[in-house]
Design an enzyme around this catalytic site. Structure first.
Site, short mmCIF file in Angstrom:
data_model
loop_
_atom_site.label_atom_id
_atom_site.label_comp_id
_atom_site.label_asym_id
_atom_site.label_seq_id
_atom_site.Cartn_x
_atom_site.Cartn_y
_atom_site.Cartn_z
N PHE A 188 8.47 3.89 29.10
CA PHE A 188 7.70 2.74 29.59
C PHE A 188 6.55 3.25 30.46
O PHE A 188 6.76 3.95 31.45
CB PHE A 188 8.63 1.85 30.42
N GLY A 189 5.32 2.90 30.07
CA GLY A 189 4.14 3.28 30.87
C GLY A 189 3.54 2.03 31.49
O GLY A 189 3.46 0.98 30.85
N TYR A 190 3.11 2.14 32.74
CA TYR A 190 2.52 0.98 33.42
C TYR A 190 1.24 1.34 34.17
O TYR A 190 0.60 0.48 34.76
CB TYR A 190 3.55 0.39 34.42
N GLY A 191 0.89 2.65 34.15
CA GLY A 191 -0.33 3.10 34.84
C GLY A 191 -1.21 3.82 33.84
O GLY A 191 -1.52 3.28 32.77
N SER A 192 -1.55 5.06 34.13
CA SER A 192 -2.48 5.79 33.25
C SER A 192 -1.90 5.97 31.84
O SER A 192 -2.65 6.13 30.87
CB SER A 192 -2.81 7.16 33.85
N GLU A 199 2.95 14.10 35.91
CA GLU A 199 3.32 13.15 36.95
C GLU A 199 3.94 13.84 38.17
O GLU A 199 4.64 13.20 38.95
CB GLU A 199 4.32 12.12 36.38
C1 SIN Z 1 2.57 5.46 34.35
O1 SIN Z 1 1.44 5.42 33.87
O2 SIN Z 1 3.53 4.90 33.79
C2 SIN Z 1 2.86 6.26 35.60
C3 SIN Z 1 1.82 6.15 36.65
C4 SIN Z 1 0.50 6.81 36.29
O3 SIN Z 1 0.50 7.95 35.79
O4 SIN Z 1 -0.53 6.20 36.52
#
Ligand code: SIN
Length: 340
Positions: free
Chosen positions: A10-14, A95
């Protein structure tokens, strides 16, 4: 034994706009009990040790908070489990600035209950780079000024907001920061135009010029992975209208009761094409049963599988996790370019 073979990430940022790893398919989902916030300091991507930027992490819902409106939308990437170790090792490195892996339930629109577990990266309040809350003005200012090895912090924010808009999901915190930063850019004569969003300046968007070399490599790896796992169906299952509704709109598994015809010869664990009564392909998936077994199971209720076959490999012919085209909105259409 036929088993689920996909790991959900699950990704929520980059990870939303630059996953940076190959995957078989993706779909949008949300997690409960967390809010996405620009509370994590970034000294290795969007800032430096002397002038950290701010990136998102997930803040856990306080125990005494009663309402269930703490949810965060993101994208789930499906990776074959034998590829997962290498992909996760690379992500651990990317990360490394305070994030750790956790696992949590994911949820999708239109389905009650968990759609499975996914791995995600969270920077907790205890890591050294954690910055936490501040006024929206201060957070926006910090994002506006910061730059690091991965580029401008403001591009991280604008790409995140654009990705969420594309997913048609809302995030008050992110969109509020976007508004503030776009206004700062306007005051400083920095233009922004991206997919209909503009800050009123006229030159081209800073986001339109992206370097594509590494994303090209990932795209071709994705293609290879998808080909390896999914390109040639070994047979076809024709299913009735009820089953079409169940798998395409309600994210259900395909049960034997919905199968009306089995075409071709295949073993258990094979990729099969799934067609409606008009012979239109609506999905593909990995069958838990061979064609011989399925020809005996056509129209059978799952509870009777053992009495028909003498054994069972589960109540589903294809479990929803192994249905390829069950994307976010379970659109009842096949997009060939989705997996080719
Ligand atoms: C993500 O994208 O899920 C982790 C946070 C990031 O790398 O911005």
């Amino acid at each position: 034994m036929c088993e689920d073979f996909l790991v959900y990430l699950f990704g929520y940022g980059s990870i939303l706009w630059r996953p940076g790893f190959p995957f078989i398919r993706k779909f949008n989902a949300y997690i409960k009990g967390y809010k996405r916030m620009f509370y994590q300091g970034s000294t290795d991507h969007r800032g430096t040790p002397d002038a950290p930027g701010r990136v998102v992490t997930l803040i856990k819902q306080p125990d005494d908070y009663e309402k269930d409106d703490w949810i965060t939308w993101g994208t789930v990437y499906c990776i074959p489990d034998e590829e997962a170790e290498v992909i996760l090792k690379n992500l651990d490195y990317r990360e490394k600035g305070g994030y750790q892996r956790i696992e949590t339930d994911i949820f999708i629109n239109g389905k009650e209950g968990s759609h499975g577990k996914a791995i995600l990266y969270v920077a907790t309040t205890l890591n050294e780079e954690y910055l936490g809350d501040d006024t929206m003005d201060n957070i926006a200012n910090q994002i506006f000024r910061s730059v690091g090895p991965s580029g401008r912090n403001l591009d991280y924010l604008l790409k995140l907001a654009a990705s969420l808009r594309k997913m048609e999901v809302s995030d008050e915190h992110v969109f509020e920061l976007e508004t503030r930063v776009l206004e700062m850019m306007r005051i400083h004569n920095i233009p922004y135009h991206h997919e209909g969003k503009t800050n009123g300046m006229t030159a081209d968007s800073p986001l339109t010029a992206t370097s594509s070399s590494s994303s090209d490599i990932v795209a071709s790896e994705t293609l290879m992975l998808q080909k390896k796992y999914f390109v040639e169906p070994k047979g076809t299952l024709v299913i009735d209208d009820g089953a079409v509704q169940a798998i395409s709109q309600r994210a259900k598994s395909l049960l034997p009761v919905g199968v009306v015809q089995v075409i071709g010869e295949f073993d258990c664990d094979s990729l099969v094409s799934i067609m409606d009564l008009n012979r239109q392909e609506i999905s593909r998936g990995i069958s838990n049963y061979s064609s011989k077994e399925l020809s005996l199971l056509v129209g059978t209720h799952s509870g009777k599988i053992i009495s028909v076959l003498g054994f069972s490999r589960g109540e589903a012919v294809v479990t929803n996790k192994n249905l390829i085209l069950n994307n976010t909105f379970f659109s009842y259409r096949i997009h060939m370019d989705y997996y080719l």
